[in-house]
Motif scaffolding. Structure first.
Motif, mmCIF file in Angstrom:
data_model
loop_
_atom_site.group_PDB
_atom_site.id
_atom_site.type_symbol
_atom_site.label_atom_id
_atom_site.label_comp_id
_atom_site.label_asym_id
_atom_site.label_seq_id
_atom_site.Cartn_x
_atom_site.Cartn_y
_atom_site.Cartn_z
ATOM 1 N N HIS A 1 0.837 -1.194 0.000
ATOM 2 C CA HIS A 1 0.000 0.000 0.000
ATOM 3 C C HIS A 1 0.873 1.245 0.000
ATOM 4 N N THR A 2 0.583 2.184 -0.903
ATOM 5 C CA THR A 2 1.264 3.479 -0.909
ATOM 6 C C THR A 2 0.339 4.533 -0.328
ATOM 7 N N PRO A 3 0.716 5.153 0.785
ATOM 8 C CA PRO A 3 -0.168 6.142 1.405
ATOM 9 C C PRO A 3 -0.448 7.309 0.460
ATOM 10 N N MET A 4 -1.628 7.888 0.589
ATOM 11 C CA MET A 4 -1.948 9.066 -0.213
ATOM 12 C C MET A 4 -1.099 10.239 0.237
ATOM 13 N N THR A 5 -0.562 10.972 -0.716
ATOM 14 C CA THR A 5 0.213 12.167 -0.407
ATOM 15 C C THR A 5 -0.713 13.383 -0.399
ATOM 16 N N TYR A 6 -0.214 14.467 0.163
ATOM 17 C CA TYR A 6 -0.977 15.712 0.158
ATOM 18 C C TYR A 6 -1.265 16.142 -1.276
ATOM 19 N N GLN A 7 -0.270 15.993 -2.137
ATOM 20 C CA GLN A 7 -0.445 16.407 -3.529
ATOM 21 C C GLN A 7 -1.551 15.596 -4.208
ATOM 22 N N PHE B 1 -4.132 14.235 -2.619
ATOM 23 C CA PHE B 1 -5.401 14.607 -1.998
ATOM 24 C C PHE B 1 -5.987 15.871 -2.614
ATOM 25 N N VAL B 2 -5.139 16.857 -2.876
ATOM 26 C CA VAL B 2 -5.647 18.129 -3.402
ATOM 27 C C VAL B 2 -5.757 18.119 -4.922
ATOM 28 N N SER B 3 -5.422 17.005 -5.568
ATOM 29 C CA SER B 3 -5.395 16.969 -7.030
ATOM 30 C C SER B 3 -6.780 16.959 -7.659
ATOM 31 N N GLY B 4 -7.796 16.515 -6.928
ATOM 32 C CA GLY B 4 -9.127 16.507 -7.517
ATOM 33 C C GLY B 4 -10.131 15.674 -6.738
ATOM 34 N N PRO B 5 -11.418 15.771 -7.095
ATOM 35 C CA PRO B 5 -12.480 15.078 -6.369
ATOM 36 C C PRO B 5 -12.331 13.558 -6.341
ATOM 37 N N ALA B 6 -11.798 12.956 -7.412
ATOM 38 C CA ALA B 6 -11.690 11.499 -7.447
ATOM 39 C C ALA B 6 -10.753 10.993 -6.351
ATOM 40 N N ALA B 7 -9.624 11.679 -6.161
ATOM 41 C CA ALA B 7 -8.672 11.269 -5.124
ATOM 42 C C ALA B 7 -9.287 11.434 -3.741
ATOM 43 N N ARG B 8 -10.023 12.511 -3.542
ATOM 44 C CA ARG B 8 -10.635 12.731 -2.225
ATOM 45 C C ARG B 8 -11.761 11.737 -1.969
ATOM 46 N N ARG B 9 -12.501 11.368 -3.007
ATOM 47 C CA ARG B 9 -13.535 10.337 -2.835
ATOM 48 C C ARG B 9 -12.893 9.016 -2.415
ATOM 49 N N ARG B 10 -11.793 8.674 -3.064
ATOM 50 C CA ARG B 10 -11.095 7.434 -2.711
ATOM 51 C C ARG B 10 -10.596 7.489 -1.258
ATOM 52 N N TYR B 11 -10.013 8.645 -0.889
ATOM 53 C CA TYR B 11 -9.484 8.750 0.475
ATOM 54 C C TYR B 11 -10.603 8.634 1.511
ATOM 55 N N TRP B 12 -11.654 9.432 1.354
ATOM 56 C CA TRP B 12 -12.682 9.476 2.395
ATOM 57 C C TRP B 12 -13.467 8.175 2.473
ATOM 58 N N ALA B 13 -13.678 7.508 1.351
ATOM 59 C CA ALA B 13 -14.365 6.211 1.395
ATOM 60 C C ALA B 13 -13.546 5.206 2.185
ATOM 61 N N ARG B 14 -12.272 5.128 1.887
ATOM 62 C CA ARG B 14 -11.396 4.170 2.555
ATOM 63 C C ARG B 14 -11.201 4.525 4.017
ATOM 64 N N SER B 15 -11.049 5.812 4.293
ATOM 65 C CA SER B 15 -10.836 6.249 5.665
ATOM 66 C C SER B 15 -12.106 6.114 6.509
ATOM 67 N N ALA C 1 -16.524 3.817 -5.955
ATOM 68 C CA ALA C 1 -16.986 4.629 -7.093
ATOM 69 C C ALA C 1 -18.206 5.474 -6.777
ATOM 70 N N ASP C 2 -19.118 4.964 -5.943
ATOM 71 C CA ASP C 2 -20.363 5.678 -5.671
ATOM 72 C C ASP C 2 -20.357 6.419 -4.339
ATOM 73 N N PHE C 3 -19.220 6.461 -3.679
ATOM 74 C CA PHE C 3 -19.161 7.116 -2.373
ATOM 75 C C PHE C 3 -19.315 8.621 -2.527
ATOM 76 N N ARG C 4 -20.114 9.230 -1.653
ATOM 77 C CA ARG C 4 -20.357 10.675 -1.702
ATOM 78 C C ARG C 4 -19.564 11.372 -0.610
ATOM 79 N N VAL C 5 -18.764 12.352 -1.015
ATOM 80 C CA VAL C 5 -17.984 13.163 -0.076
ATOM 81 C C VAL C 5 -18.790 14.409 0.278
ATOM 82 N N VAL C 6 -18.738 14.838 1.538
ATOM 83 C CA VAL C 6 -19.495 16.020 1.964
ATOM 84 C C VAL C 6 -18.533 17.197 2.144
ATOM 85 N N PRO C 7 -18.996 18.421 1.879
ATOM 86 C CA PRO C 7 -18.140 19.602 2.000
ATOM 87 C C PRO C 7 -18.189 20.193 3.411
ATOM 88 N N CYS C 8 -17.374 21.202 3.632
ATOM 89 C CA CYS C 8 -17.397 21.956 4.880
ATOM 90 C C CYS C 8 -18.774 22.599 5.055
#
Length: 297
Positions: free
Chosen positions: A61-67, A69-83, A187-194
Motif C-alpha cells: 500500500h502506498t499512502p496518499m500524499t498531500y499532492q 489529496f488536493v489533485s481533484g475530487p476522485a482522489a478525495r472520494r477514494r481517500y474518504w471512502a477508505r478512511s 466509485a459511488d461514495f459521496r464526499v461532503v463539504p465543509c
C-alpha cells in the motif's frame, strides 16, 4: 519547501546491531527527564499495522500524499471512502502494554514529555498527559478553505447519512486508518463539504509530502532542549519529521536510546537499540523500576 515523501529506507552496512539488554533504558528512565518519541511500532500490538518492517503496509500500500489529496475530487472520494470504513476498525483499537507503560512512567515523574508520530490517540487513551501529536490526529477534520476544525465523529455522522449502507469488505487496514478498497468499491461514495463554507475537508493529519506545522516543530525542539535524554519507541525514523529530533538530541550530547525491532536511521546516533517487542520491553523496565503499569482501560 514541502517535505518529500520517504517511503522506504535500506539500512547501510556497518550499523550497530540490536541488543536485548534493557539495562540502559532502565537507567535513563530511572534518572528521569526522558522525552519519549513514539512511532507506529508502538501501536502494532493494538492491532494497528506499521508502515515498515515485517508485515508493514508499505509492502502492499502506498499512502496518499498531500499532492494526491488536493489533485481533484476522485482522489478525495477514494481517500474518504477508505478512511470512513477504516475508522470503524481503527476506533476499536485499545492501548497496549507499551502505551500503558509510557503513561505509568509519566505519572511517576520520569518523563519530560511525549511526542508521537502516531495519529491513533492511544497514548491519551492509556492516560498519558500533554502528548504532542507530531503528525496530527484522525479525530479532527480541517477545512482547507476557511480553516474550520470539526470532530471526526461529526463528519462520520454526515458521511453515514450521505452513504447509507456503505459497508464494503476491506482487504486490510493501514496505519493511517485507511482501509484497502478497490476503485469499484468506492466509485459511488459521496464526499461532503465543509458546512461553514462549502470547502474541501481534510483530516487534521500531516500527509506524506506535507510539512509539520512550524510552531509544532518549534515546540518539539523546545522539548528536546529541555530533556535529559531521548527514548525512541517503535519508529524507524525514516522520515525527517522524527529523525531531526534524534539528531538535535545527539548534537546536544543527550543520550538517545531506541527500542525498535528493526534497524532505524537513528541507530548510528544512539547509545543502544533494543530489538525486543515494545510491550514486553517497557513492562520489564517498569518492573525493574517498581513502576506499576496497571490494566488496560
Amino acid at each position: 519547501m514541502r517535505m518529500r515523501p520517504t517511503l522506504s529506507w535500506t539500512p547501510p552496512e556497518g550499523l550497530p546491531p540490536g541488543t536485548t539488554d534493557l539495562e540502559p533504558v532502565a537507567e535513563v528512565l530511572g534518572a528521569g527527564g526522558v522525552l519519549v518519541l513514539s512511532g507506529a511500532g508502538l501501536s502494532t500490538e493494538s492491532g494497528i499495522p506499521a508502515y515498515r518492517g515485517e508485515g508493514g503496509s508499505l509492502g502492499r500500500h502506498t499512502p496518499m500524499t498531500y499532492q494526491d489529496f488536493v489533485s481533484g475530487p476522485a482522489a478525495r472520494r477514494r481517500y474518504w471512502a477508505r478512511s470512513h470504513l477504516g475508522r470503524r476498525t481503527f476506533r476499536r483499537a485499545r492501548p497496549n502494554a507499551g502505551h500503558r507503560a509510557v503513561a505509568a512512567f509519566g505519572r511517576h515523574g520520569l518523563l519530560s514529555g511525549v511526542i508521537t508520530q502516531n495519529v491513533d490517540g492511544l497514548h491519551q487513551a492509556a492516560g498519558s498527559a500533554g502528548v504532542v501529536e507530531l503528525h496530527g490526529s484522525l479525530e479532527r477534520v480541517v477545512c482547507l478553505s476557511c480553516d474550520a476544525v470539526v470532530s471526526r465523529h461529526a463528519l462520520a455522522l454526515r458521511l453515514e447519512a450521505a452513504n447509507p449502507g456503505f459497508a464494503p469488505v476491506a482487504a486490510a487496514l493501514n496505519p493511517d486508518g485507511d482501509a484497502d478498497l478497490t476503485d469499484e468499491q468506492v466509485a459511488d461514495f459521496r464526499v461532503v463539504p465543509c458546512e461553514a463554507c462549502g470547502g474541501v475537508l481534510k483530516p487534521d493529519v500531516v500527509f506524506f509530502g506535507e510539512n509539520v506545522p512550524p510552531q509544532r516543530v518549534a515546540h518539539c525542539r523546545g522539548l528536546v532542549a529541555g530533556a535529559a535524554s531521548l527514548l525512541v519507541l517503535g519508529s524507524s525514523l525514516t522520515v525527517m519529521s522524527g529523525l531531526r529530533f534524534v539528531r538535535e538530541a545527539a548534537r546536544a550530547g543527550k543520550p538517545v536510546l531506541i527500542v525498535n525491532r528493526d534497524p532505524t536511521r537513528g541507530d548510528g546516533l544512539a547509545v543502544t537499540r533494543v530489538a525486543v517487542p515494545l510491550g514486553a520491553a517497557l513492562t520489564a523496565v517498569a518492573g525493574r523500576l517498581a513502576v506499576p503499569v496497571g490494566d488496560a482501560r
